[in-house]
Design an enzyme around this catalytic site. Structure first.
Site, PDB file in Angstrom:
ATOM      1  N   ASP A 248       1.643  -5.352   0.147  1.00 54.32           N
ATOM      2  CA  ASP A 248       0.894  -4.976  -1.046  1.00 54.32           C
ATOM      3  C   ASP A 248       1.058  -6.155  -2.009  1.00 54.32           C
ATOM      4  O   ASP A 248       2.133  -6.360  -2.579  1.00 54.32           O
ATOM      5  CB  ASP A 248       1.469  -3.676  -1.624  1.00 54.32           C
ATOM      6  CG  ASP A 248       0.718  -3.215  -2.874  1.00 54.32           C
ATOM      7  OD1 ASP A 248       0.060  -4.043  -3.526  1.00 54.32           O
ATOM      8  OD2 ASP A 248       0.813  -2.016  -3.205  1.00 54.32           O
TER       9      ASP A 248
ATOM     10  N   TYR B 245       5.472   0.845  -5.038  1.00 51.31           N
ATOM     11  CA  TYR B 245       4.633   1.537  -6.013  1.00 51.31           C
ATOM     12  C   TYR B 245       4.794   3.052  -5.822  1.00 51.31           C
ATOM     13  O   TYR B 245       4.745   3.543  -4.682  1.00 51.31           O
ATOM     14  CB  TYR B 245       3.177   1.101  -5.778  1.00 51.31           C
ATOM     15  CG  TYR B 245       2.184   1.818  -6.647  1.00 51.31           C
ATOM     16  CD1 TYR B 245       2.178   1.630  -8.026  1.00 51.31           C
ATOM     17  CD2 TYR B 245       1.250   2.695  -6.106  1.00 51.31           C
ATOM     18  CE1 TYR B 245       1.274   2.294  -8.832  1.00 51.31           C
ATOM     19  CE2 TYR B 245       0.335   3.359  -6.903  1.00 51.31           C
ATOM     20  CZ  TYR B 245       0.362   3.166  -8.269  1.00 51.31           C
ATOM     21  OH  TYR B 245      -0.525   3.834  -9.055  1.00 51.31           O
TER      22      TYR B 245
ATOM     23  N   LYS C 147      -5.849  -4.111 -10.920  1.00 53.96           N
ATOM     24  CA  LYS C 147      -4.869  -4.849 -11.704  1.00 53.96           C
ATOM     25  C   LYS C 147      -5.336  -6.284 -11.971  1.00 53.96           C
ATOM     26  O   LYS C 147      -6.326  -6.464 -12.640  1.00 53.96           O
ATOM     27  CB  LYS C 147      -3.513  -4.784 -10.990  1.00 53.96           C
ATOM     28  CG  LYS C 147      -3.157  -3.379 -10.455  1.00 53.96           C
ATOM     29  CD  LYS C 147      -2.944  -2.341 -11.546  1.00 53.96           C
ATOM     30  CE  LYS C 147      -2.881  -0.905 -11.032  1.00 53.96           C
ATOM     31  NZ  LYS C 147      -1.940  -0.648  -9.935  1.00 53.96           N
TER      32      LYS C 147
HETATM   33  C1  LIG Z   1      -1.744   0.390  -8.991  1.00 50.32           C
HETATM   34  C2  LIG Z   1      -1.119   0.037  -7.721  1.00 50.32           C
HETATM   35  C3  LIG Z   1      -1.526   0.633  -6.521  1.00 50.32           C
HETATM   36  C4  LIG Z   1      -2.568   1.741  -6.469  1.00 50.32           C
HETATM   37  O1  LIG Z   1      -3.811   1.289  -6.869  1.00 50.32           O
HETATM   38  P1  LIG Z   1      -4.918   2.207  -7.591  1.00 50.32           P
HETATM   39  O2  LIG Z   1      -6.028   1.247  -7.827  1.00 50.32           O
HETATM   40  O3  LIG Z   1      -4.307   2.723  -8.864  1.00 50.32           O
HETATM   41  O4  LIG Z   1      -5.257   3.310  -6.659  1.00 50.32           O
HETATM   42  C5  LIG Z   1      -0.912   0.221  -5.356  1.00 50.32           C
HETATM   43  N1  LIG Z   1       0.057  -0.716  -5.368  1.00 50.32           N
HETATM   44  C6  LIG Z   1       0.472  -1.308  -6.491  1.00 50.32           C
HETATM   45  C7  LIG Z   1       1.551  -2.342  -6.437  1.00 50.32           C
HETATM   46  C8  LIG Z   1      -0.092  -0.954  -7.718  1.00 50.32           C
HETATM   47  O5  LIG Z   1       0.354  -1.537  -8.836  1.00 50.32           O
END
Ligand SMILES: *Cc1c(COP(=O)(O)O)cnc(C)c1O
Length: 378
Positions: free
Chosen positions: A169, A97, A194
């Protein structure tokens, strides 16, 4: 309990208040009457009943012992990095990311931490990158935006034998499709913004682990750094999670349909979707995921067409983020991954002709029609 049942019930148990509410009460209280409480709460940054309900749910979904909720995915990541010190080295997957890359290279690098970026599909390369000062292996699978699948079980074993922490992640797969802790990974991090929240209406993050000492350190840091979510955002995240299992079925179905459509389209050079049998990570994804997810990327033969496609879509929304009910399309090179220097971005495969789609839960036929019309060669 199985996944969909846990998603609906854990944290929302009906004995939480006198009325038997079927939802976790939204506890908008910063402080608590310590003479009149059954459970110990002191101050909402330290612990809050609604946040606790969400944290219990998240731990259950990822099959971990502990979970901590944060105000955003990056707040979770920032807090997670407090397990490290100046001089420590992190081996990080090359396709991460954009915000993670920025956090590591433009914030924590200034505090004396060192980062190496490697293609974690190559176990030998990962092993080679580990030095005596390496303390953490940071992974993403499927990765963003190139949809690389890495062998989480093998990498967890590698990290474990090197005595370093392994982190995944798990935002792209969500716990509905993949549980890294069950594959031996130490720590899972999420942007709950998400798929977990699922409606593009909250920002949130989470850390889940079964390692007691890691959790204790991070619980201390959660309170000490203070990047906690509001009770309302915790409630909305819990509400989103209740439909995660059914939403994810449609996300996967629509993504597969779009991937197959694009795969046979003359304007498209390549489609990156682990559900396609030709994807290099297809077999691995079959083993470590329950389905192939709602995310896909594709590269156009003519890079100049990418902007046109973005301008022409009518149902699919041109925007950042992912994992919500509405379908989204974006251009990594100029949007989510713009913070990565161009030569490095292109060398890694994030070219100007690459587009990323987050398949929503609309009727798949409308999404195909939208893309067909956006891809005409005008
Ligand atoms: C969006 C995202 C993040 C960061 O998250 P936020 O809620 O925007 O701070 C980290 N890792 C991945 C894979 C993401 O899609």
């Amino acid at each position: 309990m199985r996944f969909a049942t846990k998603a609906v019930h854990v944290g929302s148990e009906t004995d939480q208040d006198a009325a038997g509410s079927v939802n976790a009460p939204i506890s908008y209280s910063v402080t608590f009457d310590q003479n009149r409480q059954k459970e110990k709460f002191e101050y909402s940054r330290t612990a809050n009943p609604t946040r606790l309900a969400l944290e219990r749910n998240l731990a259950a979904l990822e099959e971990g012992r502990h979970a901590l909720a944060f105000a955003s995915g990056l707040a979770a990541e920032t807090t997670l990095m407090t397990v490290l010190k100046a001089g420590d080295h992190v081996v990080c997957m090359d396709d991460v990311y954009g915000g993670t890359y920025r956090l590591f290279t433009q914030v924590f690098a200034d505090y004396g931490m060192k980062f190496s970026f490697v293609d974690a599909r190559d176990l030998v390369a990962v092993k080679k990158a580990i030095t005596p000062s390496t303390k953490m292996l940071w992974l993403e699978s499927p990765s963003n935006p190139l949809m690389k699948i890495v062998d989480l079980k093998a990498l967890a074993e590698l990290a474990n034998s090197a005595g370093i922490l392994s982190v995944v992640d798990n935002t792209f797969a969500s716990p509905a499709l993949q549980n890294p802790l069950k594959l031996g990974i130490d720590i899972v991090v999420h942007s709950t913004t998400k798929y977990l929240g699922g409606h593009s209406d909250i920002l949130g993050g989470a850390i889940v682990t079964s390692r007691d000492e890691v959790h204790e350190r991070l619980r201390f840091s959660q309170n000490a750094l203070g990047g906690v979510p509001s009770p309302m955002d915790c409630f909305l995240t819990l509400r989103g999670i209740k439909t995660l299992a059914v939403r994810m079925e449609r996300h996967c179905l629509n993504a597969k349909r779009i991937a197959e459509f694009l795969n046979s389209h003359p304007a498209v050079k390549t489609v990156l979707y682990p559900g396609l049998p030709g994807h290099p990570g297809h077999e691995l994804a079959k083993r470590q995921m329950r389905d192939f997810g709602g995310m896909l990327s594709f590269e156009l033969k003519d890079p100049a067409m990418a902007v046109k496609v973005l301008e022409r879509v009518k149902v699919i929304i041109r925007g950042e983020s992912l994992g919500a009910v509405e379908s989204l399309i974006e251009h990594p090179a100029s949007m989510t991954h713009a913070s990565i220097p161009k030569p490095q971005r292109e060398a890694g495969g994030v070219t100007d002709g690459l587009l990323r789609i987050s398949a929503g839960i609309e009727d798949g036929e409308d999404l195909i029609v939208d893309l067909r019309e956006a891809l005409v060669s005008r």
